[in-house]
Design an enzyme around this catalytic site. Structure first.
Site, PDB file in Angstrom:
ATOM      1  N   TYR A 115     -14.194  -0.757 -29.250  1.00  0.00           N
ATOM      2  CA  TYR A 115     -13.962  -1.351 -30.579  1.00  0.00           C
ATOM      3  C   TYR A 115     -12.560  -1.925 -30.757  1.00  0.00           C
ATOM      4  CZ  TYR A 115     -13.431   3.791 -31.296  1.00  0.00           C
ATOM      5  OH  TYR A 115     -13.147   5.124 -31.178  1.00  0.00           O
ATOM      6  N   CYS A 156     -15.053  -2.530 -13.161  1.00  0.00           N
ATOM      7  CA  CYS A 156     -15.633  -3.843 -12.899  1.00  0.00           C
ATOM      8  C   CYS A 156     -16.245  -4.442 -14.163  1.00  0.00           C
ATOM      9  CB  CYS A 156     -16.671  -3.721 -11.788  1.00  0.00           C
ATOM     10  SG  CYS A 156     -17.237  -5.318 -11.247  1.00  0.00           S
TER      11      CYS A 156
END
Ligand SMILES: Cc1ncc(COP(=O)(O)O)c(C=O)c1O
Length: 296
Positions: A197, A224
């Site tokens: 967030y 990744c």
């Protein structure tokens, strides 16, 4: 469901009813929990909360202790808590008038903001507490109700500033005319908040936290995902591989929300006080990661 469990286990419990007072704290959408359109809590307006109250009161194995709301996180104004407290007391007055219910406890939740970055300006705990207590006392006495015990949930505001994440600086990528990425040996696996967030943090170099600033870089994690960025814009002294980068105020929602994302082991946790360090959670190993894998 709870009633069934209690019956099976021959248990009695205290119950707090979590309600949505219809108040949104000024914070990120994912941090808001008190608005009507929320997955949390019983809605007051539609009568859902009153229905829940009547159900709990009718169950012998439940002691209806009081009412609870949590309006959001990283709140820097007393106003939201005052509005929530007023709404909760209005609700209690209504319940009292309708069926004579008297709450023993009123819990206004957590959300007391802390300083993640220089832009955050936290209010002293006394200020929040004074405002909440004053509002609850005023509102209950004006409605002729007994003032219940007032509970708060100040978790983050206690443990947040007490923790730091330490990373080792790795490689660097300079994107000509745009920015430089400095990578570290951790990221969204040990702190999901920036990716989840867009939470903001600040970092310093452990070797010299007050060294003159040389550049602004983007601190990238090792996972990744392009979204695995720990800090979008961090002013730092010149850094090199092997330097230790300290990300501040990570004591709350860091390790407790850490994961094995991409099957990476979680880091260690060390407590430090008065110059002494104690390992309290050891670093996970690759053997730990495959310890539940079965040979087929
Ligand atoms: C019910 C409840 N209380 C307290 C908290 C803690 O909030 P904070 O850590 O922002 O103080 C939360 C967090 O979501 C919560 O859901």
């Amino acid at each position: 469901m709870l009633q069934e469990v209690l019956q099976q286990q021959h248990q009695h419990i205290n119950v707090m009813l979590r309600v949505t007072p219809g108040i949104s704290a000024h914070t990120h959408e994912y941090d808001q929990t008190g608005q009507v359109d929320s997955k949390f809590g019983f809605d007051i307006q539609s009568g859902q909360a009153f229905e829940a109250l009547e159900k709990v009161l009718a169950i012998d194995s439940m002691n209806m202790l009081g009412i609870h709301a949590h309006i959001g996180s990283q709140i820097f104004e007393v106003n939201g808590f005052q509005m929530a407290a007023k709404k909760l007391i209005e609700t209690l007055a209504d319940w009292n008038q309708r069926i004579g219910y008297e709450a023993k406890v009123l819990n206004v939740g957590g959300g007391f903001g802390i300083r993640y970055t220089e832009d955050d300006d936290p209010i002293a705990p006394e200020e929040f507490v004074d405002a909440i207590v004053k509002t609850v006392k005023q509102e209950t006495s004006s409605k002729g109700l007994i003032t219940p015990a007032i509970w708060i949930e100040p978790g983050r505001s206690i443990v947040g500033p007490a923790g730091y994440n330490l990373y080792t600086v790795g490689s660097r990528k300079d994107v000509e005319g745009i920015r430089s990425y400095v990578t570290v040996d951790g990221g969204m696996g040990d702190n999901i908040r920036p990716a989840l967030y867009q939470a903001d943090y600040e970092a310093v170099l452990a070797s010299n936290p007050t060294a003159p600033i040389a550049e602004t870089v983007r601190v990238a994690g090792k996972y990744c995902e392009s979204g695995d960025i720990l800090i979008k814009e961090q002013a730092l002294p010149a850094s090199k591989p092997g330097d230790v980068l300290v990300m501040l105020a990570t004591g709350a929602y860091g390790y407790s929300m850490a994961s094995n994302y991409n099957r990476n082991p979680r880091p260690a946790v060390v407590f430090c006080e008065n110059g002494e360090a104690k390992l309290v959670i050891s670093r996970e190993t690759y053997d730990d990661l495959i310890s539940h894998d079965l040979t087929i």
